[in-house]
Write an enzyme that holds these catalytic residues in place. Structure first.
Site, PDB file in Angstrom:
ATOM      1  N   ARG A  48       0.805  -1.186   0.060  1.00  0.00           N
ATOM      2  CA  ARG A  48      -0.142   0.060   0.074  1.00  0.00           C
ATOM      3  C   ARG A  48       0.898   1.329  -0.093  1.00  0.00           C
ATOM      4  NH1 ARG A  48      -2.943  -3.146   3.921  1.00  0.00           N
ATOM      5  NH2 ARG A  48      -2.130  -1.973   5.543  1.00  0.00           N
ATOM      6  N   LYS A 138     -12.641  14.820   3.582  1.00  0.00           N
ATOM      7  CA  LYS A 138     -13.596  14.229   3.113  1.00  0.00           C
ATOM      8  C   LYS A 138     -14.504  13.256   3.821  1.00  0.00           C
ATOM      9  CE  LYS A 138     -13.918  10.423   0.513  1.00  0.00           C
ATOM     10  NZ  LYS A 138     -13.675   9.332  -0.276  1.00  0.00           N
ATOM     11  N   GLU A 179     -19.527  15.201   0.453  1.00  0.00           N
ATOM     12  CA  GLU A 179     -19.814  13.988  -0.611  1.00  0.00           C
ATOM     13  C   GLU A 179     -21.007  13.269  -0.342  1.00  0.00           C
ATOM     14  OE1 GLU A 179     -16.645  11.315  -1.121  1.00  0.00           O
ATOM     15  OE2 GLU A 179     -17.454  10.178  -2.907  1.00  0.00           O
ATOM     16  N   LYS A 221     -19.078  17.665  -3.450  1.00  0.00           N
ATOM     17  CA  LYS A 221     -18.617  16.269  -4.286  1.00  0.00           C
ATOM     18  C   LYS A 221     -19.741  15.448  -4.510  1.00  0.00           C
ATOM     19  CE  LYS A 221     -15.177  12.323  -4.348  1.00  0.00           C
ATOM     20  NZ  LYS A 221     -13.804  11.943  -4.120  1.00  0.00           N
TER      21      LYS A 221
HETATM   22  P1  13P Z   1     -14.361   7.243  -7.182  1.00  0.00           P
HETATM   23  O1  13P Z   1     -14.008   8.230  -8.345  1.00  0.00           O
HETATM   24  O2  13P Z   1     -13.611   5.773  -7.397  1.00  0.00           O
HETATM   25  O3  13P Z   1     -16.060   6.886  -7.310  1.00  0.00           O
HETATM   26  O4  13P Z   1     -14.184   7.756  -5.882  1.00  0.00           O
HETATM   27  C1  13P Z   1     -14.192   8.702  -5.285  1.00  0.00           C
HETATM   28  C2  13P Z   1     -14.150   8.809  -4.150  1.00  0.00           C
HETATM   29  O5  13P Z   1     -13.674   9.471  -3.240  1.00  0.00           O
HETATM   30  C3  13P Z   1     -15.497   7.861  -3.487  1.00  0.00           C
HETATM   31  O6  13P Z   1     -15.587   8.322  -2.070  1.00  0.00           O
END
Ligand code: 13P
Length: 337
Positions: A48, A138, A179, A221
């Site tokens: 990772r 986030k 998000e 987002k």
């Molecule tokens: P994806 O663009 O793969 O959907 O991932 C964005 C993301 O941060 C999901 O939480």
């Protein structure tokens, strides 16, 4: 008003600077390991770390990537030669971001639905991450479309948690990426996706207001308005672009600093084409910059090429840079021209 207001505003604007977007590389160990195992890569801390070093040391990545979202394990890691990842990013002009939610857990009383957890102790964790160099955060909420779902309970619970998180971030000096992801899984039509994205955004902005979140110091987002992966009528690029922008214009205050989409399981090409058409056809109508915050749609070709073998690092970095460049162009409506 947050004592960090001026700094937050500047950071939010830098995150959506023209021609740039955000790279999500905040997969939890569980998600990262699953993606590794599919490709035969050892699911270890060492691999990772190596993979995240590959991404962050990609030459000139900062040309198209304004900030990158890290996971808790990653923000404390360093390159093989001992340079902290946070320093690598600062030198590349890439703002350090951090996922602070604790994942989507089953929502009691609502079969098949999730609520994102992680508010307990969040103020203290934000202070810690700020000290480590993070400047944005986030939190991802998931809304599932299915038979009789999402419920009002699920939408409201997630909207409330997102707003509590965003307020705490601004208090502690981190720009919140808010998000709310309406999942692409299922056989729903694009019209149903529109309706539920509309309801979700409405609930989210009501809660953000109630919790005194400053819109000019946050990034939204969202997922795109699109037919479910198993819907018999798949959406055209123009439909996705038109309906997504219409839904955003109906719900997102003009003062929001920026909109940065997730890719959500769309193909790499579609993720870029949709973003491009939104900017090309409707950019002039939008009061906020519209860009990307993709994980899979930027990383996938690089990960598939690398396969855990460090001999493949250079070529994988070129693939990553290419995806970042195409999406940077799409954020200006200049992809494929
Ligand atoms: P994806 O663009 O793969 O959907 O991932 C964005 C993301 O941060 C999901 O939480």
């Amino acid at each position: 008003m947050s004592t960090y207001a001026k700094e937050l505003r500047a950071t939010a604007q830098a995150m959506v600077a023209p021609g740039k977007g955000i790279l999500a590389m905040d997969e939890s160990n569980g998600t990262c390991n699953k993606r590794f195992e599919k490709l035969g890569i050892q699911p270890t801390e060492d691999r990772r770390r190596a993979y995240r070093e590959l991404i962050l040391t990609t030459p000139n990545l900062g040309e198209f990537i304004s900030g990158a979202i890290l996971y808790d394990e990653t923000i404390g890691q360093s390159t093989l030669s001992g340079k902290p990842f946070t320093q690598v990013m600062q030198e590349a002009g890439i703002i350090v971001g951090i996922k602070v939610d604790a994942g989507a857990k089953d929502l009691s009383g609502c079969a098949g639905e999730k609520v994102t957890e992680g508010l307990d102790g969040l103020r203290e964790r934000i202070a810690e991450y700020y000290k480590m160099g993070a400047r944005f955060a986030k939190w991802r909420a998931v809304i599932t479309i299915g038979n009789g779902i999402p419920s009002r309970t699920c939408i409201e619970a997630n909207a409330h948690a997102l707003a509590r998180y965003a307020a705490l971030c601004q208090e502690g000096g981190l720009v919140p990426i808010v998000e709310p992801e309406v999942l692409i899984d299922g056989d729903h039509t694009i019209e149903r996706c529109y309706e539920l994205t509309d309801q979700t955004l409405q609930a989210v902005f009501t809660q953000l207001r109630l919790n005194k979140v400053a819109f000019d110091q946050m990034i939204l987002k969202p997922s795109m308005v699109i037919a479910g992966l198993n819907c018999s009528t798949q959406s055209t690029v123009d439909q996705v672009a038109q309906m997504t922008i219409q839904c955003l214009l109906n719900n997102v205050p003009a003062t929001v600093a920026g909109v940065a989409f997730l890719s959500g399981g769309q193909t790499n090409e579609n993720s870029t084409a949709h973003l491009n058409t939104m900017n090309l056809k409707y950019g002039a109508k939008c009061p906020w910059p519209v860009t990307f915050s993709y994980a899979r749609a930027i990383q996938q070709p690089a990960l598939e090429h690398w396969r855990g073998n460090d001999d493949n690092t250079k070529a994988a970095q070129q693939l990553l840079f290419h995806r970042a460049k195409l999406n940077g162009a799409a954020s200006l409506g200049k992809y494929n021209v």
